[in-house]
Motif scaffolding. Structure first.
Motif, PDB file in Angstrom:
ATOM      1  N   THR A 174      66.395  28.333  92.648  1.00 25.38           N
ATOM      2  CA  THR A 174      65.622  28.902  93.729  1.00 25.38           C
ATOM      3  C   THR A 174      64.610  27.885  94.219  1.00 25.38           C
ATOM      4  OG1 THR A 174      64.397  30.877  94.417  1.00 25.38           O
ATOM      5  CG2 THR A 174      63.883  29.981  92.231  1.00 25.38           C
ATOM      6  N   ARG A 175      63.712  28.327  95.075  1.00 23.43           N
ATOM      7  CA  ARG A 175      62.624  27.473  95.573  1.00 23.43           C
ATOM      8  C   ARG A 175      61.293  28.076  95.151  1.00 23.43           C
ATOM      9  NH1 ARG A 175      62.575  27.197 101.508  1.00 23.43           N
ATOM     10  NH2 ARG A 175      63.339  29.321 101.419  1.00 23.43           N
ATOM     11  N   ARG A 176      60.293  27.236  95.071  1.00 20.29           N
ATOM     12  CA  ARG A 176      58.950  27.683  94.656  1.00 20.29           C
ATOM     13  C   ARG A 176      58.447  28.831  95.529  1.00 20.29           C
ATOM     14  NH1 ARG A 176      54.259  24.294  92.509  1.00 20.29           N
ATOM     15  NH2 ARG A 176      55.983  22.862  92.253  1.00 20.29           N
ATOM     16  N   ILE A 177      58.720  28.785  96.815  1.00 16.34           N
ATOM     17  CA  ILE A 177      58.229  29.823  97.723  1.00 16.34           C
ATOM     18  C   ILE A 177      58.836  31.197  97.401  1.00 16.34           C
ATOM     19  CG2 ILE A 177      59.953  29.466  99.527  1.00 16.34           C
ATOM     20  CD1 ILE A 177      57.568  29.763 101.527  1.00 16.34           C
ATOM     21  N   CYS A 178      60.017  31.219  96.798  1.00 19.52           N
ATOM     22  CA  CYS A 178      60.694  32.474  96.450  1.00 19.52           C
ATOM     23  C   CYS A 178      60.226  33.044  95.112  1.00 19.52           C
ATOM     24  CB  CYS A 178      62.195  32.263  96.382  1.00 19.52           C
ATOM     25  SG  CYS A 178      62.949  31.719  97.924  1.00 19.52           S
ATOM     26  N   LEU A 179      59.517  32.243  94.331  1.00 18.97           N
ATOM     27  CA  LEU A 179      59.205  32.628  92.959  1.00 18.97           C
ATOM     28  C   LEU A 179      58.435  33.943  92.820  1.00 18.97           C
ATOM     29  CD1 LEU A 179      59.646  31.826  90.040  1.00 18.97           C
ATOM     30  CD2 LEU A 179      57.571  30.422  90.198  1.00 18.97           C
ATOM     31  N   PRO A 180      57.351  34.191  93.576  1.00 20.32           N
ATOM     32  CA  PRO A 180      56.650  35.464  93.409  1.00 20.32           C
ATOM     33  C   PRO A 180      57.550  36.686  93.651  1.00 20.32           C
ATOM     34  CG  PRO A 180      55.261  33.933  94.608  1.00 20.32           C
ATOM     35  CD  PRO A 180      56.632  33.300  94.511  1.00 20.32           C
ATOM     36  N   ALA A 181      58.367  36.642  94.688  1.00 17.77           N
ATOM     37  CA  ALA A 181      59.269  37.768  94.975  1.00 17.77           C
ATOM     38  C   ALA A 181      60.350  37.879  93.910  1.00 17.77           C
ATOM     39  CB  ALA A 181      59.891  37.607  96.360  1.00 17.77           C
ATOM     40  N   LEU A 182      60.856  36.748  93.429  1.00 20.32           N
ATOM     41  CA  LEU A 182      61.869  36.766  92.377  1.00 20.32           C
ATOM     42  C   LEU A 182      61.299  37.393  91.104  1.00 20.32           C
ATOM     43  CD1 LEU A 182      64.421  34.085  91.482  1.00 20.32           C
ATOM     44  CD2 LEU A 182      62.934  34.943  89.700  1.00 20.32           C
ATOM     45  N   ILE A 183      60.095  37.021  90.743  1.00 24.21           N
ATOM     46  CA  ILE A 183      59.465  37.594  89.544  1.00 24.21           C
ATOM     47  C   ILE A 183      59.298  39.100  89.704  1.00 24.21           C
ATOM     48  CG2 ILE A 183      57.322  37.694  88.197  1.00 24.21           C
ATOM     49  CD1 ILE A 183      57.105  34.625  88.660  1.00 24.21           C
ATOM     50  N   ARG A 184      58.812  39.533  90.848  1.00 20.33           N
ATOM     51  CA  ARG A 184      58.645  40.979  91.080  1.00 20.33           C
ATOM     52  C   ARG A 184      59.985  41.700  90.959  1.00 20.33           C
ATOM     53  NH1 ARG A 184      55.171  39.163  95.067  1.00 20.33           N
ATOM     54  NH2 ARG A 184      56.757  39.402  96.680  1.00 20.33           N
ATOM     55  N   ARG A 185      61.035  41.100  91.523  1.00 12.81           N
ATOM     56  CA  ARG A 185      62.350  41.751  91.512  1.00 12.81           C
ATOM     57  C   ARG A 185      62.927  41.809  90.100  1.00 12.81           C
ATOM     58  NH1 ARG A 185      64.903  45.769  92.908  1.00 12.81           N
ATOM     59  NH2 ARG A 185      66.813  45.526  94.125  1.00 12.81           N
ATOM     60  N   VAL A 186      62.808  40.722  89.353  1.00 14.95           N
ATOM     61  CA  VAL A 186      63.297  40.739  87.971  1.00 14.95           C
ATOM     62  C   VAL A 186      62.546  41.799  87.179  1.00 14.95           C
ATOM     63  CG1 VAL A 186      63.419  39.443  85.803  1.00 14.95           C
ATOM     64  CG2 VAL A 186      64.119  38.355  87.943  1.00 14.95           C
ATOM     65  N   ARG A 187      61.239  41.863  87.323  1.00 18.84           N
ATOM     66  CA  ARG A 187      60.455  42.866  86.584  1.00 18.84           C
ATOM     67  C   ARG A 187      60.883  44.285  86.941  1.00 18.84           C
ATOM     68  NH1 ARG A 187      54.498  42.600  86.801  1.00 18.84           N
ATOM     69  NH2 ARG A 187      54.727  43.953  85.006  1.00 18.84           N
ATOM     70  N   SER A 188      61.259  44.518  88.190  1.00 19.31           N
ATOM     71  CA  SER A 188      61.659  45.869  88.598  1.00 19.31           C
ATOM     72  C   SER A 188      63.032  46.253  88.042  1.00 19.31           C
ATOM     73  CB  SER A 188      61.664  45.987  90.125  1.00 19.31           C
ATOM     74  OG  SER A 188      62.795  45.344  90.695  1.00 19.31           O
ATOM     75  N   LEU A 189      63.860  45.261  87.722  1.00 22.18           N
ATOM     76  CA  LEU A 189      65.222  45.512  87.253  1.00 22.18           C
ATOM     77  C   LEU A 189      65.377  45.398  85.737  1.00 22.18           C
ATOM     78  CD1 LEU A 189      66.998  43.285  89.921  1.00 22.18           C
ATOM     79  CD2 LEU A 189      67.060  45.794  89.837  1.00 22.18           C
ATOM     80  N   HIS A 190      64.469  44.705  85.098  1.00 18.28           N
ATOM     81  CA  HIS A 190      64.629  44.321  83.695  1.00 18.28           C
ATOM     82  C   HIS A 190      64.204  45.448  82.754  1.00 18.28           C
ATOM     83  CE1 HIS A 190      64.833  41.668  80.269  1.00 18.28           C
ATOM     84  NE2 HIS A 190      65.239  40.686  81.057  1.00 18.28           N
ATOM     85  N   PRO A 191      64.962  45.679  81.667  1.00 18.32           N
ATOM     86  CA  PRO A 191      64.602  46.745  80.728  1.00 18.32           C
ATOM     87  C   PRO A 191      63.449  46.385  79.782  1.00 18.32           C
ATOM     88  CG  PRO A 191      66.590  45.660  79.972  1.00 18.32           C
ATOM     89  CD  PRO A 191      66.261  45.075  81.320  1.00 18.32           C
ATOM     90  N   TYR A 192      63.133  45.099  79.633  1.00 16.56           N
ATOM     91  CA  TYR A 192      62.044  44.709  78.729  1.00 16.56           C
ATOM     92  C   TYR A 192      60.693  44.943  79.404  1.00 16.56           C
ATOM     93  CZ  TYR A 192      65.512  41.874  76.091  1.00 16.56           C
ATOM     94  OH  TYR A 192      66.578  41.420  75.375  1.00 16.56           O
ATOM     95  N   SER A 193      59.693  45.342  78.617  1.00 18.62           N
ATOM     96  CA  SER A 193      58.347  45.516  79.170  1.00 18.62           C
ATOM     97  C   SER A 193      57.715  44.171  79.521  1.00 18.62           C
ATOM     98  CB  SER A 193      57.450  46.275  78.186  1.00 18.62           C
ATOM     99  OG  SER A 193      57.330  45.550  76.970  1.00 18.62           O
ATOM    100  N   THR A 194      58.094  43.124  78.792  1.00 21.20           N
ATOM    101  CA  THR A 194      57.573  41.777  79.050  1.00 21.20           C
ATOM    102  C   THR A 194      58.755  40.802  79.059  1.00 21.20           C
ATOM    103  OG1 THR A 194      55.568  42.396  77.841  1.00 21.20           O
ATOM    104  CG2 THR A 194      55.868  40.057  78.307  1.00 21.20           C
ATOM    105  N   PRO A 195      59.513  40.779  80.153  1.00 22.00           N
ATOM    106  CA  PRO A 195      60.676  39.883  80.179  1.00 22.00           C
ATOM    107  C   PRO A 195      60.260  38.423  80.257  1.00 22.00           C
ATOM    108  CG  PRO A 195      60.375  40.898  82.325  1.00 22.00           C
ATOM    109  CD  PRO A 195      59.367  41.535  81.391  1.00 22.00           C
ATOM    110  N   GLU A 196      61.090  37.575  79.667  1.00 24.30           N
ATOM    111  CA  GLU A 196      60.887  36.136  79.808  1.00 24.30           C
ATOM    112  C   GLU A 196      61.305  35.729  81.207  1.00 24.30           C
ATOM    113  OE1 GLU A 196      62.709  31.908  78.222  1.00 24.30           O
ATOM    114  OE2 GLU A 196      63.325  33.746  77.245  1.00 24.30           O
ATOM    115  N   ILE A 197      60.362  35.196  81.954  1.00 23.99           N
ATOM    116  CA  ILE A 197      60.631  34.642  83.282  1.00 23.99           C
ATOM    117  C   ILE A 197      59.837  33.342  83.336  1.00 23.99           C
ATOM    118  CG2 ILE A 197      60.576  34.999  85.781  1.00 23.99           C
ATOM    119  CD1 ILE A 197      60.138  38.031  85.169  1.00 23.99           C
ATOM    120  N   ILE A 198      60.541  32.228  83.222  1.00 24.61           N
ATOM    121  CA  ILE A 198      59.889  30.928  83.166  1.00 24.61           C
ATOM    122  C   ILE A 198      60.445  30.053  84.279  1.00 24.61           C
ATOM    123  CG2 ILE A 198      59.568  28.836  81.792  1.00 24.61           C
ATOM    124  CD1 ILE A 198      59.847  30.567  79.294  1.00 24.61           C
ATOM    125  N   ALA A 199      59.563  29.485  85.082  1.00 20.68           N
ATOM    126  CA  ALA A 199      59.982  28.585  86.153  1.00 20.68           C
ATOM    127  C   ALA A 199      59.732  27.141  85.728  1.00 20.68           C
ATOM    128  CB  ALA A 199      59.209  28.894  87.430  1.00 20.68           C
TER     129      ALA A 199
END
Length: 100
Positions: free
Chosen positions: A56-81
């Protein structure tokens, strides 16, 4: 590049598909057979997981993080850029053109 661990292939493929469909990532690789060893709530845990490698691109990162958090079953998913410091110019252009 973004790394995300998921509990199984089905969830990983669902998240990856949605990220590409919504143009938050140009590509997501689902890497199976990952063993994660980590400390959680005071205990050492060992679990089978899959690893998502998203381009992805840096500009997409905030939206990508929000989307992963909304879909992910873990309360604290690993999301590392991780920054991409170089690469094949046509591929990097494709990533740029494939994301919003």
């Amino acid at each position: 590049m973004v790394l995300v661990t998921c509990p199984n292939r089905k969830i990983g493929e669902t998240i990856g598909h949605i990220l590409v469909q919504e143009r938050l990532a140009a590509c997501v690789n689902v890497v199976p057979n990952l063993t994660s060893i980590y400390r959680w709530e005071g205990k050492i845990c060992r679990n089978a997981e899959v690893l998502l490698v998203g381009k992805t691109r840096r500009i997409c990162l905030p939206a990508l993080i929000r989307r992963v958090r909304s879909l992910h079953p873990y309360s604290t998913p690993e999301i590392i850029a991780l920054p991409v410091v170089g690469g094949f110019a046509p591929y990097l252009s494709w990533v740029r053109d494939s994301t919003v």
